[in-house]
Structures are given as C-alpha cells and as structure tokens.
Motif scaffolding. Structure first.
Motif, PDB file in Angstrom:
ATOM      1  N   UNK A  11       0.803  -1.221   0.000  1.00 26.09           N
ATOM      2  CA  UNK A  11       0.000   0.000   0.000  1.00 26.09           C
ATOM      3  C   UNK A  11       0.830   1.262   0.000  1.00 26.09           C
ATOM      4  N   UNK A  12       1.998   1.235  -0.621  1.00 28.56           N
ATOM      5  CA  UNK A  12       2.818   2.437  -0.711  1.00 28.56           C
ATOM      6  C   UNK A  12       2.031   3.528  -1.434  1.00 28.56           C
ATOM      7  N   UNK A  13       1.938   4.666  -0.800  1.00 27.96           N
ATOM      8  CA  UNK A  13       1.197   5.802  -1.342  1.00 27.96           C
ATOM      9  C   UNK A  13       2.153   6.718  -2.089  1.00 27.96           C
ATOM     10  N   UNK A  14       1.836   7.017  -3.328  1.00 35.82           N
ATOM     11  CA  UNK A  14       2.668   7.915  -4.133  1.00 35.82           C
ATOM     12  C   UNK A  14       2.254   9.363  -3.942  1.00 35.82           C
ATOM     13  N   UNK A  15       3.218  10.230  -4.084  1.00 35.00           N
ATOM     14  CA  UNK A  15       2.962  11.655  -4.246  1.00 35.00           C
ATOM     15  C   UNK A  15       3.213  11.923  -5.731  1.00 35.00           C
ATOM     16  N   UNK A  16       2.365  12.671  -6.362  1.00 34.07           N
ATOM     17  CA  UNK A  16       2.548  12.986  -7.780  1.00 34.07           C
ATOM     18  C   UNK A  16       3.643  14.039  -7.934  1.00 34.07           C
ATOM     19  N   UNK A  35       9.122   8.851   4.184  1.00 38.40           N
ATOM     20  CA  UNK A  35       9.434   8.920   2.755  1.00 38.40           C
ATOM     21  C   UNK A  35       8.203   8.563   1.938  1.00 38.40           C
ATOM     22  N   UNK A  36       8.143   9.147   0.756  1.00 38.26           N
ATOM     23  CA  UNK A  36       7.064   8.850  -0.191  1.00 38.26           C
ATOM     24  C   UNK A  36       7.650   8.603  -1.573  1.00 38.26           C
ATOM     25  N   UNK A  37       7.146   7.600  -2.261  1.00 40.11           N
ATOM     26  CA  UNK A  37       7.532   7.436  -3.666  1.00 40.11           C
ATOM     27  C   UNK A  37       6.939   8.597  -4.480  1.00 40.11           C
ATOM     28  N   UNK A  38       7.681   9.051  -5.470  1.00 43.28           N
ATOM     29  CA  UNK A  38       7.193  10.084  -6.389  1.00 43.28           C
ATOM     30  C   UNK A  38       6.788   9.386  -7.673  1.00 43.28           C
TER      31      UNK A  38
END
Length: 139
Positions: A11-16, A35-38
């Motif tokens: 459920x890794x949440x991305x930031x656009x 941290x957030x994946x882009x």
C-alpha cells in the motif's frame, strides 16, 4: 527463501510529481512515514522524497514548500527491487546504494516499500545488525 514481497509493507502511497512539498509533508505526517515514492502521470515510480529532503533541500534554503513540487527534487533513476527477489538481493541493493528505503516493483509497477523497520521485523538479528553497520553507521 523469503522474498521482498514477504518483507515489504504494501500500500505504498505515491505523491505525484506535480504536488507540492507541503502536500508531501502533510501526507507523511498523516501516514506516520518518513518517505514517499514520487510517481508521474503514468503512475510509474520516478523517485523518492524524504522528510529530510524537504527540510534540507527546500526549507533550509529559504524555498517555499507550498510552491516547490516533489518533481523538483527528483534525482536520477530510483533504485528498486523486484517483488520476487530474495532477502540477500534486498540487503545487497540497500547496502550497495546505502539506502534505508527500497521500493518494490512487480511488472514495473510499485507494489510496496521495504524500510529498516521491515527488515528488523522479518530478518534475523545478525543480518539486521550488519545492515545497520553498513548503511546507517556510514551516514
């Protein structure tokens, strides 16, 4: 043999890329993560942003996190691991690149993230100790 899929948190949440650093900080706070994946408009992984990136590369330099976007902090191609990789491959990638968070992909799509905490919950103490010595003590 344990795989990345078994270690990762799902459920890794991305930031656009187009979202602001203020949005990223708010989301990190809400999710209690560092941290957030882009992701780009194609929903593919383009990078990772950390709470430290926001402080050091934006706030400390007098830039405005309400106008600076996540995409502005992307640097190079992100290091990832396939969901079916074994734990030796996971540790090797994290140690070699001296990273504390590793995006997990399946068919080039983000399916989860592996963090230090995930390693400590799922791997033997001696493997985690070696990881901490190599990655964390070096920074």
């Amino acid at each position: 043999m344990t795989t990345a899929r078994e270690i990762m948190h799902t459920g890794a949440t991305c930031i656009q890329e187009s979202e602001t650093l203020a949005d990223a900080a708010r989301r990190m706070s809400e999710l209690d993560i560092g941290a957030l994946p882009i992701c780009g408009p194609d929903d593919r992984l383009h990078g990772i942003i950390t709470d430290r990136d926001i402080v050091v590369k934006c706030v400390a330099k007098g830039k405005d996190p309400k106008t600076m976007t996540a995409g502005m902090l992307e640097q190079g191609k992100p290091i990832t691991i396939d969901a079916e990789a074994d734990t030796d491959q996971v540790l090797r990638a994290m140690e070699e690149h001296k990273i504390r968070r590793l995006p997990v992909t399946d068919n080039h799509r983000l399916v989860g993230m592996i963090s230090e905490a995930d390693l400590s919950r799922r791997l033997p103490e001696e493997e985690v100790g070696h990881f901490v010595e190599v990655v964390c003590a070096a920074t």
